[in-house]
Design an enzyme around this catalytic site. Structure first.
Site, mmCIF file in Angstrom:
data_model
loop_
_atom_site.group_PDB
_atom_site.id
_atom_site.type_symbol
_atom_site.label_atom_id
_atom_site.label_comp_id
_atom_site.label_asym_id
_atom_site.label_seq_id
_atom_site.Cartn_x
_atom_site.Cartn_y
_atom_site.Cartn_z
ATOM 1 N N LYS A 112 4.072 -24.588 7.266
ATOM 2 C CA LYS A 112 4.163 -24.303 6.129
ATOM 3 C C LYS A 112 4.405 -22.940 5.940
ATOM 4 O O LYS A 112 3.972 -21.937 6.878
ATOM 5 C CB LYS A 112 2.767 -24.863 5.290
ATOM 6 C CG LYS A 112 1.739 -24.238 5.866
ATOM 7 C CD LYS A 112 0.398 -24.730 5.500
ATOM 8 C CE LYS A 112 -0.697 -24.333 6.003
ATOM 9 N NZ LYS A 112 -2.125 -25.241 5.581
ATOM 10 N N GLY A 151 3.021 -27.662 -1.635
ATOM 11 C CA GLY A 151 3.192 -29.040 -1.372
ATOM 12 C C GLY A 151 4.121 -29.466 -2.629
ATOM 13 O O GLY A 151 5.119 -30.065 -2.172
ATOM 14 N N ASP A 166 -5.777 -26.337 3.500
ATOM 15 C CA ASP A 166 -5.039 -25.156 2.831
ATOM 16 C C ASP A 166 -6.199 -24.062 2.061
ATOM 17 O O ASP A 166 -7.157 -24.711 1.404
ATOM 18 C CB ASP A 166 -4.025 -25.658 1.827
ATOM 19 C CG ASP A 166 -2.802 -26.272 2.281
ATOM 20 O OD1 ASP A 166 -2.456 -26.224 3.539
ATOM 21 O OD2 ASP A 166 -1.997 -26.852 1.352
ATOM 22 N N ASP A 201 -2.802 7.915 1.041
ATOM 23 C CA ASP A 201 -3.956 7.544 -0.020
ATOM 24 C C ASP A 201 -5.296 7.405 0.802
ATOM 25 O O ASP A 201 -6.260 8.165 0.550
ATOM 26 C CB ASP A 201 -3.687 6.533 -0.771
ATOM 27 C CG ASP A 201 -4.768 6.055 -1.690
ATOM 28 O OD1 ASP A 201 -4.989 6.698 -2.587
ATOM 29 O OD2 ASP A 201 -5.278 4.846 -1.445
ATOM 30 N N HIS A 239 -5.669 0.804 -11.752
ATOM 31 C CA HIS A 239 -7.020 0.573 -11.866
ATOM 32 C C HIS A 239 -7.312 -0.872 -11.208
ATOM 33 O O HIS A 239 -6.356 -1.844 -11.101
ATOM 34 C CB HIS A 239 -7.252 0.507 -13.362
ATOM 35 C CG HIS A 239 -7.382 1.803 -14.296
ATOM 36 N ND1 HIS A 239 -7.207 1.960 -15.413
ATOM 37 C CD2 HIS A 239 -7.584 2.930 -13.657
ATOM 38 C CE1 HIS A 239 -7.243 3.063 -15.756
ATOM 39 N NE2 HIS A 239 -7.348 3.844 -14.678
ATOM 40 N N LEU A 280 -6.286 -9.758 -30.807
ATOM 41 C CA LEU A 280 -6.914 -8.523 -31.697
ATOM 42 C C LEU A 280 -6.095 -8.590 -33.192
ATOM 43 O O LEU A 280 -6.868 -8.365 -34.076
ATOM 44 C CB LEU A 280 -6.773 -7.347 -30.859
ATOM 45 C CG LEU A 280 -7.635 -7.071 -29.771
ATOM 46 C CD1 LEU A 280 -7.154 -5.984 -28.653
ATOM 47 C CD2 LEU A 280 -9.075 -6.976 -30.190
#
Length: 1101
Positions: free
Chosen positions: A57, A66, A215, A256, A760, A779
């Site tokens: 796989k 699958g 899996d 970084d 973030h 909202l």
């Protein structure tokens, strides 16, 4: 980011390494196949492939393999090879993501029946970890959220077999309950131990042989690397399917990792025409949103951000990476580069822009060839200077660069870049930040006093919760907001709030004190600093015009004991120590608010802190935050930026609008937007960008609801999480009655073909309800004021504010100008406002940049050129790249002068000093102090004497006779042991080299003629090694082509040549010191029989 997906192979490796999961079968029986794998060699390396039925796989973070027909089952090795031929390097589409299959996993096939398949999943939430289990696993498991049984393990709690059996295994046959319960508990322990955030196994097969993990999908908290490195090993995090892993992304990730700043880059479409270079995690999302809103999603080439005050060199490296990528393929319509950002809190904008300007200059040719237009918008410390240099480079290079400051809406440049709005011709911006600070009461750049402002409670403090009885040790100022254990204060800060700052962050502390002063506070808000790496002392700061001392303590206990009035701690501790220092702070009942600035704290640690804080009634702001601000009262660290922004955004006095945001940079942008649209900010908090901030949006919205001075609320939400839905419910339930203006950033995510992790850690949607689009609609439906885009946020805020003014809810008040605060000398110099003669001047070395510079040559070049010690000495002493033979000669001189035995005065002194128990430096110095005209210092004297005689035209005989007549010794002539019949081999070695390599040896030849005369009188009056080096060096300086005659004479005059002896002989002195220590020689006392005791003549009579 924190939660990162790992490959199935990596996840299984972690699981197989865990010996506690004894029932797990087929440990480490898997093979990774890539295009580079030789399939014909597999059986030789893994013989079990020939005896087992197999499964193959792709292992590329593809869900539901699958159902997609991407799993080959029950195959022999030949069948696996045939299956791979049809799938390896094949392009497929999964959802909207198109990618190439190139990474596969081969495992043993496990024969089993359907009733032996199970489903198990563990994932983290704020409250704890959820364990899902379903007794029917496999491809057709369906909606597990609806079907599965669920067990929640609270933060810091443990899971037991009994709990699992009782709550999860009710539909499992009895003969499998024990093994499954044991496995699930072991799996949960592994999940906690290795800092997983998500772990799913489907199917989990249980046969008579044991447990088989078929899996597996998993994510780990990448920020826990400093804790789990030994257990994880080296982990590779694959990109989402449909997005390639580019070397440039890895390069930026490496930058970084080596930086305290944040540098991120994700390539979305390298052929795109719209490129971004945005400062700030929140701002980078807003710019991407706006580009997509304006139809640019198909042309958006990258997502990325730089923040956290990267250096000029780091910004240069980041910028050149992006410019290199965008100038590889031409676009028929040309390209645009958007260099955007919100208003920085502490990043020196001019310094970072200098790095970008360097990159633009380096790539000016390709940029013009690719018809790149650049649009710049930025604010923050020294932004005017940054915009000026950016505009200048546009003029000098001919590249169209359009620059805008805080007077322009943050995302307006996107519309300009994409042709949706005209490019205005703005007047030149102010030259520097100081306009606000030099003439704060009459400068035209100072906010006009005619502009009305609202002081919700101008004369009272009834916005504070009614005082409760305080516990012992609670400060009087905190009594108003102290509550019983477990309940949190409505009012976090007042004009009397006192804080302890953890960490030696002098710039942030000075910023807080300047804010206090401009707010007309009676006393500084910083009571003390805790810094474990020094002893207790006082640190000097400014309070307005005068200097004050702030105590610094080595440990927190002393600070808390001596400052009982403190109720806030601001922690600048690193991600490694923030957890422990915050735990310690919460031990003191006087502390009711803690701000955690650090980014990258593991989520499991943050959740533990939240649990303890909730139990103790402590409010946590952060982690990964800049903090918060309450105008007129208190600010956390660097929040609000420097004084120019404090004054421009009217943060020195309260307005009527309170906001809460995730992003620190965007919180400062909100300060700007609110100050331009309303009477200003009453309070603002940036809760932080992590998945689990210490406090939520709703926590602060409810505080604002209960604060009379706040008349309207602004929320800047974000993709990821579901906190905004609590606000929806609060509005519907009438718990929140004040107007709420809200916008969730990250709307672009639904338009991308593959998952993008934004700046973030919490900015990633794991289900449809967590998308920004879904939350904005919810909202809106609940009754919040939601703009169509971030572009319209300011307009909506203004509209709501104007309505409140019209209704009389807000009554504007007269503005009162703040006191002026003197500018720090260092910042004034940074802005170019003052000049001062330097205390030192240097022309040989510069350590200020990314790498050390020797006389204009980078240290990497020094090694690349293999310059050696002689070459480095040439750079540092003579400011020249000397010829290779000159470098070799210098090194030979150092070698031959390194030592001359223990009997000479310098070595003797060093040995005596070492045996007296002195240290290396003292012993070395003792030996060096003996160097002079009589020992070792003859190089300079010999060079001067011989040069003067030669240059004046004296014959060698005349020179010898004159020195004899004057009663002077000829320096460099004579040796105690060596003679014309017993030559000094050091001199012979140097003479052979000099004669072979030097272009001319006039002075040496002159000295050798003098030697013939002196040795004819006495055989030991030879040209000794000091004299030889001295005269040869003069020849070198005069004839190597690197110096003028005056320069060569100056180096002799200032004593450069004696440096050769000092440097060389230091090696020998150090050798003698180490030798004495190694031999453990005791204190030296000179023997009596080697001293002639001679009394004065009159005493002996």
């Amino acid at each position: 980011m924190s939660a990162k997906a790992i490959s199935e192979q990596t996840g299984k490796k972690f699981l197989y390494n865990n010996t506690a999961l004894a029932a797990v079968q087929n440990r480490f029986r898997y093979i990774n196949v890539t295009p580079a794998t030789d399939l014909n060699l597999l059986a030789q390396e893994h013989p079990w492939l020939l005896t087992e039925r197999l499964v193959v796989k792709p292992d590329q973070l593809i869900k539901r393999r699958g159902k997609l027909g991407l799993v080959g089952i029950n195959l022999d090795l030949q069948g696996v090879k045939e299956w791979l031929k049809g799938h390896l390097m094949k392009e497929i589409t999964v959802g909207r993501a198109k990618g190439v299959l190139k990474n596969f996993l081969i495992e043993p096939f496990v024969p089993h029946t359907q009733d032996e398949e199970f489903y198990v999943c563990i994932y983290a939430t704020r409250e704890g970890d959820h364990v899902l289990f379903h007794h029917e696993g496999g491809v057709e498991v369906g909606d597990v959220d609806a079907k599965a049984l669920r067990l929640t393990v609270a933060v810091d709690d443990k899971l037991s077999d009994a709990q699992v059996k009782e709550q999860l295994l009710t539909h499992v046959p009895d003969d499998k309950k024990d093994v499954l319960a044991s496995f699930i508990v072991g799996l949960f322990n592994l999940y906690e131990d290795l800092y997983f955030t998500y772990l799913e196994i489907n199917p989990l097969v249980v046969t008579k042989d044991g447990v088989h993990v078929l899996d597996m999908a998993a994510k780990i908290d990448a920020t826990a690397d400093f804790i789990c490195k030994a257990k994880w090993g080296d982990v590779e995090f694959p990109p989402p399917f449909g997005r390639e892993a580019y070397p440039e992304e890895a390069y930026v990730a490496d930058l970084d990792a080596k930086s305290g700043a944040s540098l991120k880059l994700t390539l979305l479409n390298p052929q795109g025409r719209i490129w971004t270079m945005v400062a700030g995690g929140g701002a980078s999302v807003v710019y991407s949103d706006t580009i997509c809103d304006l139809g640019g999603v198909g042309e958006l080439a990258n997502y990325g951000e730089y923040s956290g005050a990267p250096s000029e060199q780091q910004t240069y490296d980041y910028a050149k990476t992006i410019l290199s990528l965008m100038t590889r393929e031409k676009h028929p319509d040309g390209k645009v580069l958007i260099i955007g950002g919100s208003i920085a809190n502490f990043t020196n904008v001019a310094a970072t822009f200098k790095g970008i300007v360097r990159a633009i200059k380096d790539y000016q040719g390709p940029l013009k060839e690719h018809e790149v237009s650049i649009f710049v918008r930025r604010g923050g410390p020294n932004y005017q200077e940054g915009l000026r240099v950016m505009g200048e480079v546009g003029k000098t290079t001919g590249i169209p660069i359009h620059v805008f400051g805080t007077e322009t809406h943050m995302t307006a440049i996107v519309g300009m870049a994409l042709g949706h709005r005209p490019i205005p011709n703005l007047p030149p911006v102010a030259v520097h930040t100081a306009n606000f600070l030099l003439n704060a009461n009459n400068s035209p750049m100072t906010p006009a006093s005619s502009r009305t402002a609202s002081f919700s409670e101008p004369k009272t403090t009834n916005d504070v919760t009614p005082p409760k009885k305080s516990k012992a040790g609670f400060p009087p100022e905190a009594q108003a907001s102290s509550v019983c254990s477990g309940a949190k204060a409505t009012t976090l800060f007042s004009s009397h709030t006192k804080a302890i700052v953890w960490g030696m962050q002098t710039r942030a502390v000075q910023g807080m004190l300047d804010f206090d002063y401009v707010c007309s506070r009676d006393q500084p808000s910083v009571a003390a600093i805790v810094y474990p790496f020094t002893g207790d002392h006082k640190q000097k700061f400014y309070w307005g015009h005068k200097e004050i001392l702030v105590p610094v303590y080595k440990n927190m206990a002393d600070a808390m004991k001596k400052h009982p009035e403190v109720d806030v701690m601001i922690s600048f501790a690193s991600l490694r120590s923030a957890y422990d220092s915050t735990l310690e702070a919460m031990q003191y009942p006087q502390v009711h608010t803690i701000a955690i600035i650090a980014e990258g704290i593991p989520e499991a640690q943050t959740r533990k802190l939240i649990k303890i804080a909730d139990e103790k009634g402590v409010t946590i702001i952060g982690p990964a935050t800049v903090g918060g601000i309450k105008p007129g009262c208190f600010k956390i660290g660097n929040t609000g930026g420097m004084l120019d922004n404090i004054l421009a955004s009217k943060l020195y006095r309260p307005g009527s609008v309170a906001y809460v945001s995730r992003s620190g940079g965007m919180s400062n942008e909100l300060n700007n937007i609110i100050s331009r649209s309303t009477d200003g900010v009453y309070e603002g908090v940036a809760i932080g960008g992590d998945r689990y901030p210490g406090t939520t949006f709703m926590d602060h919205v409810l505080r604002y609801q209960d604060t009379p001075g706040i008349k309207m609320i602004v929320v800047l939400g974000e993709i990821g999480g579901t906190d905004e839905y609590k606000i929806c419910q609060g509005i519907k339930d009438k718990v929140i009655t004040k107007p709420v203006v809200c916008w969730c950033i990250g709307t672009c995510a639904t338009m991308f073909a593959s998952e993008v992790q934004f700046g973030h850690a919490g900015a990633c949607a794991h289900q449809a309800s967590e998308t920004a689009v879904a939350k904005n609609q919810a909202l809106r439906d609940a009754g919040a004021y939601v703009p169509k885009s971030f572009d319209e946020l300011g307009d909506v805020i203004k509209s709501v504010y104007d309505d409140l003014v019209a209704q009389g809810t807000i009554v504007p008040a007269q503005e009162v100008p703040p006191p002026t605060v003197p500018m720090d000398y260092s910042w004034a110099r940074e802005l170019g406002l003052i000049r001062k003669p330097a205390s030192f001047m240097t022309s040989i070395c510069d350590e200020r940049g990314q790498e050390l510079i020797y006389a204009g040559m980078a240290i990497t070049e020094v090694f690349k050129e293999e310059m050696g010690i002689g070459g480095v000495l040439g750079l540092l002493w003579f400011q020249r790249r000397l010829p290779r033979y000159a470098c070799q000669f210098i090194e030979m001189c150092l070698m031959v002068t390194a030592d001359h035995g223990p009997a000479v005065s310098g070595a003797h002194n060093t040995i005596v000093c070492a045996r007296a128990g002195k240290d290396l430096i003292s012993s070395l110095t003792s030996g060096l102090l003996t160097i002079g005209d009589r020992f070792g210092g003859a190089l300079d004297a010999a060079a001067k004497q011989f040069s003067k005689a030669f240059d004046s035209g004296m014959l060698p005989m005349e020179f010898v006779n004159k020195m004899k007549k004057d009663g002077k010794l000829i320096m460099g002539i004579g040796h105690r042991v060596k003679s014309i019949n017993n030559p000094d081999m050091r001199v012979q070695i140097l003479k052979d080299f000099v004669k072979q390599h030097f272009p001319s040896t006039q002075l040496l030849d002159y000295a050798l003629e003098v030697e013939k005369i002196t040795t004819s009188k006495k055989p030991n009056l030879i040209l000794n090694v000091d004299g030889f080096i001295g005269v040869s060096f003069v020849d070198l300086l005069r004839t190597c082509g690197g110096f003028t005659r005056d320069e060569a004479d100056e180096f002799v005059e200032i004593g450069a040549l004696n440096g050769i002896f000092v440097l060389g002989r230091s090696m020998g002195f150090i050798g003698h010191y180490l030798d004495q220590k190694r031999l453990k020689q005791g204190l030296y006392r000179h023997p009596w029989d080697d001293i002639s005791y001679v009394l004065p003549e009159h005493m002996s009579m």
